[in-house]
Write a protein that holds these residues in place. Structure first.
Motif, short mmCIF file in Angstrom:
data_model
loop_
_atom_site.label_atom_id
_atom_site.label_comp_id
_atom_site.label_asym_id
_atom_site.label_seq_id
_atom_site.Cartn_x
_atom_site.Cartn_y
_atom_site.Cartn_z
N ALA A 343 35.35 46.80 43.94
CA ALA A 343 35.87 45.47 43.71
C ALA A 343 35.32 44.52 44.76
O ALA A 343 34.82 44.94 45.80
N PRO A 344 35.40 43.20 44.51
CA PRO A 344 34.84 42.26 45.48
C PRO A 344 35.51 42.31 46.84
O PRO A 344 34.94 41.87 47.83
N ASP A 345 36.73 42.85 46.93
CA ASP A 345 37.47 42.88 48.19
C ASP A 345 37.60 44.29 48.74
O ASP A 345 38.36 44.53 49.66
N GLY A 414 34.29 38.61 36.86
CA GLY A 414 33.95 39.57 37.91
C GLY A 414 34.98 39.69 39.01
O GLY A 414 34.67 40.26 40.06
N ASP A 415 36.20 39.19 38.77
CA ASP A 415 37.21 39.16 39.83
C ASP A 415 38.49 39.90 39.41
O ASP A 415 39.51 39.28 39.10
N PRO A 416 38.48 41.24 39.41
CA PRO A 416 39.67 41.99 39.02
C PRO A 416 40.83 41.82 39.99
O PRO A 416 41.97 42.08 39.63
N THR A 417 40.58 41.39 41.22
CA THR A 417 41.66 41.17 42.18
C THR A 417 42.65 40.14 41.66
O THR A 417 43.85 40.23 41.93
N ARG A 425 33.10 44.54 35.73
CA ARG A 425 32.17 44.75 36.85
C ARG A 425 30.94 45.55 36.43
O ARG A 425 29.96 45.63 37.17
N ASP A 426 30.98 46.14 35.23
CA ASP A 426 29.81 46.88 34.74
C ASP A 426 28.68 45.94 34.35
O ASP A 426 27.50 46.30 34.44
N TRP A 427 29.02 44.74 33.89
CA TRP A 427 27.97 43.81 33.48
C TRP A 427 28.00 42.49 34.27
O TRP A 427 27.00 41.77 34.30
N PHE A 432 31.75 35.30 39.97
CA PHE A 432 30.94 34.13 39.63
C PHE A 432 31.54 32.90 40.32
O PHE A 432 32.32 32.16 39.75
N LEU A 433 31.14 32.71 41.59
CA LEU A 433 31.62 31.57 42.38
C LEU A 433 30.50 31.14 43.32
O LEU A 433 29.96 31.97 44.07
N HIS A 434 30.18 29.86 43.30
CA HIS A 434 29.06 29.35 44.09
C HIS A 434 29.46 28.03 44.75
O HIS A 434 29.93 27.10 44.09
#
Length: 783
Positions: A343-345, A414-417, A425-427, A432-434
């Motif tokens: 995960a992202p975290d 892309g943020d399951p948190t 997260r597989d694809w 997606f944050l910029h």
């Protein structure tokens, strides 16, 4: 894999290339014939290759040769263990456990670098967006972390990789995330970058300060002024000088609005669902509000949801303070499905500081986000809807955008948190944050700038290849710029023009002059407060050293002995032959005046609170300050807590000193503290006595006399630093700065004894004054 351009010194190119060609020829034959060398033979081959490279380069001969050697080490690090390697002594452990094919690939890559100057790196190279004499703006890639800026009191130094060059840092293993401040410190030579490298050389065990505003903090993080999540890309700002760092940090710590003296920050985010602007206000509680607004940028959605930070299932997460549904923590962990990959975290393993100037005592953090949907997509395989948002954050809280979008039912892709499905997260390989655009003021001037980070290639390709553009917001021009052309996104974006700058000047706000004056005043107050703090700390250290040398503390028997004659057994403070023994019955001894030691007239209880212990004798203050009660906390919350995966740019609990504090600082002395009210923990007047060694404090009280608070150090005029020279900016003719030829430091303002003074007759007008000679100058003086 990415590429950067560098060049080996020309004198070395042919010699190194010829040597590497021979080595590559040998190992290539082994690979082509599918041979397997014994471990010892392969290890000696690799060790000897590194040794011969070292001999050819001769890194001790010049600084450029040293850089060539560091680049070579970075290129060979996959096969050579540099912690064990030495040119005069072969060790098997100095070579990694590798196969012949990997040795061939590494040597071929190094030869390619020597001949072309192109480096293939594991991690993407941060790109320079623009710079001024005071600031450097860089485009942070995904996977770079920002683990610096503690505001929790934790003095643990920021983590860094054990590398010697930026090239080596960029070639860390894929599962190791580089630190953006370490890259800047290794890559550039501005004042704060050099200071950070020098600080690393001291191998510090702890931070000197954690306020997030001072020169000491700037010298631990290469002047970086904001932070982004590990997977968030985009605009980062670093201050080149220590003085500029304080000014820019003040901008990021304030409300994110130019009219309020702060920055303006804009993001691009892709979220789940078909988002439309709200038609009416939705309010679940006084701390949860979602409503439509119309402002200078048109119609937008407004999210004002207060939060607090806690740890859920091993991950740091923002939780609504009061969502109107009872215990907010019950809604934590809404990710759907089974976790398949990181995960992202998932790498969060430490806490950084969070700006807590706007928090209440229980850890509540106010948070405000504005947004506008600009494009709508769907995924052909599943027909799921997605929306691209343009967002502006007014505050800078932990995971603010991710938290707010999750709260209104549209988590980021892309943020399951915060609610996206794990399978995504597989694809969708990242959140997606910029950070697309930031507007700010250059320190010490009224020049405003806008810096833009075009949408990176991976996010543009994701929109173009994985999704189908369905419709866009009505507009006559593209909404944003991208790094690469994307045929399917022409309606909403365009490739930026490399010939045009990404950092451009902006017109100052209407109240720009007022903002500059307030910023200068805030900087002055901060410098005065810092100076007072340093004087107090130095004075305390001297006092403690003197106390230690006089041996006023208790000895092994618990006695308060002393080498000072005034504390000898013949002195007036001794009650026995060994000194002042706390076990002696002095507190009830009838030989002393009973009234002077009683709590009240006629009491037989020992004490000291009576007429003889009056305000005249205790003239410097009242009883020792009590520890303030710890603020209560909401259960499970972690106030002021952020970590290396953090988009909260506002760290450090520093506040601008109050007007009375500034007066104290300017006078150089602390006011007397009332004997009736306990002093606060941070009061400069009380700090020295409160932090004094317990033994010394007891001895003073035992004698019926308070221990002497160490006096303030007198203001000594600073001695002008040698080597300073006034220089004219190359990029801005007519603009001057100061350069120290001895240390390489730069400064916008002249060195001491020159000082900036405000005109009394013309408010807002400043001039320079030499405190040693009395000379004045309207222009920046020669030194």
């Amino acid at each position: 894999m990415t590429q950067i351009d560098k060049h080996v010194s020309r004198s070395l190119k042919s010699q190194l290339s010829a040597f590497l060609d021979k080595k590559i020829y040998v190992i290539k034959n082994v690979v082509d014939q599918d041979e397997i060398w014994p471990r010892d033979q392969l290890a000696k081959f690799v060790w000897d290759t590194a040794k011969q490279v070292w001999k050819i380069i001769q890194p001790d001969s010049s600084s450029s040769r040293k850089q060539d050697w560091e680049d070579g080490k970075g290129m060979l690090k996959d096969i050579v263990n540099w912690n064990q390697w030495h040119p005069s002594n072969f060790l098997d452990t100095a070579v990694h456990e590798v196969l012949e094919k990997q040795v061939f690939e590494v040597l071929a890559r190094y030869k390619h670098f020597v001949e072309t100057g192109v480096v293939n790196t594991t991690h993407q190279v941060p790109k320079l967006l623009g710079e001024t004499d005071e600031l450097l703006c860089v485009d942070k890639p995904c996977l770079f972390t920002c683990s610096y800026g503690s505001g929790t009191g934790d003095k643990t130094p920021p983590r860094i990789a054990q590398v010697e060059s930026a090239t080596q840092l960029l070639n860390l293993d894929r599962d190791r995330s580089p630190q953006i401040h370490q890259y800047l410190a290794l890559k550039f030579n501005y004042e704060n970058a050099v200071a950070t490298r020098e600080w690393w050389k001291t191998k510090p065990k702890e931070m000197k300060d954690t306020c997030g505003r001072c020169a000491d903090c700037a010298a631990t993080q290469a002047g970086c002024c904001n932070r982004l999540d590990k997977e968030t890309s985009g605009v980062m700002i670093a201050a080149k000088t220590a003085k500029g760092f304080t000014d820019v940090r003040l901008q990021f710590a304030s409300t994110h609005s130019r009219e309020e003296g702060g920055t303006e920050k804009y993001y691009l985010a892709l979220v789940h669902g078909e988002v439309e602007l709200p038609k009416a206000q939705t309010q679940h509680s006084p701390d949860w509000l979602h409503e439509p607004i119309t402002d200078l940028l048109g119609e937008r959605g407004r999210i004002e949801i207060a939060c607090f930070v806690t740890r859920v299932a091993g991950v740091n997460k923002a939780i609504p303070w009061n969502d109107g549904k009872g215990d907010a923590s019950k809604g934590a962990g809404k990710g759907q499905g089974k976790q398949k990959n990181k995960a992202p975290d998932a790498d969060d393993d430490g806490w950084d500081g969070d700006e807590n100037e706007m928090n209440d005592a229980q850890g509540r953090q106010s948070a405000l986000t504005l947004y506008r949907p600009i494009a709508w997509f769907y995924r052909a395989a599943t027909k799921q809807k997605y929306t691209l948002l343009h967002l502006q954050i007014i505050t800078g809280r932990f995971h603010q955008i991710r938290f707010h979008c999750g709260q209104i039912g549209h988590p980021l892709v892309g943020d399951p948190t915060y609610g996206a499905p794990w399978e995504e997260r597989d694809w969708a390989r990242r959140v997606f944050l910029h950070s697309y655009q930031t507007k700010f003021r250059e320190p010490f001037t009224n020049k405003w700038f806008e810096v833009t980070s075009p949408l990176p290639e991976d996010l543009g390709t994701f929109l173009d290849k994985e999704l189908v553009l369905e419709r866009t917001l009505d507009s006559n021009k593209p909404f944003f710029k991208t790094r690469r052309p994307h045929a399917g996104l022409k309606k909403i974006c365009e490739q930026y023009d490399p010939s045009k700058p990404l950092m451009v000047s902006e017109a100052a706000p209407i109240n720009g002059e007022d903002i500059l004056q307030r910023a200068n005043a805030a900087n002055a107050r901060h410098l005065q407060a810092q100076s007072l703090k340093d004087r107090k700390n130095n004075s305390l250290k001297d006092w403690q050293n003197n106390s230690s040398s006089n041996s006023c503390g208790p000895d092994k028997t618990g006695n308060l002995g002393s080498k000072d004659p005034s504390w000898s057994k013949d002195g007036q403070w001794s009650n026995n032959s060994t000194g002042w023994n706390p076990k002696a019955d002095w507190n009830t001894d009838s030989s002393r005046d009973g009234n002077s030691w009683s709590l009240d007239p006629g009491s037989n209880k020992p004490g000291w609170k009576d007429n003889s212990w009056n305000g005249k004798q205790w003239s410097s203050g009242g009883s020792p300050a009590k520890e303030p009660p710890a603020p209560s906390q909401k259960a499970g919350s972690v106030p002021a807590a952020v970590d290396e995966d953090d988009d909260d740019e506002d760290w450090g609990g520093w506040k601008a000193p109050k007007e009375e504090d500034a007066a104290v600082a300017s006078s150089g002395s602390a006011p007397a503290v009332s004997s009736s009210a306990p002093a606060s923990e941070g009061s400069p007047a009380k700090r020295a006595r409160h932090d004094a060694p317990q033994g010394v404090q007891s001895a003073g009280n035992a004698g019926g006399m308070m221990p002497q608070t160490p006096p303030d150090l007198p203001d000594v005029p600073d001695v002008p630093k040698s080597g300073w020279k006034r220089m004219e900016s190359r990029s801005q003719p007519g603009v001057f700065y100061y350069f120290n030829e001895s240390t390489g430091q730069t400064s916008v303002e002249p060195p001491p004894p020159w000082e900036v003074k405000a005109s009394r007759s013309a408010p807002g007008v400043f001039y320079y004054w030499n405190s040693s000679t009395g000379q004045t100058s309207v222009e920046k003086p020669q030194v």
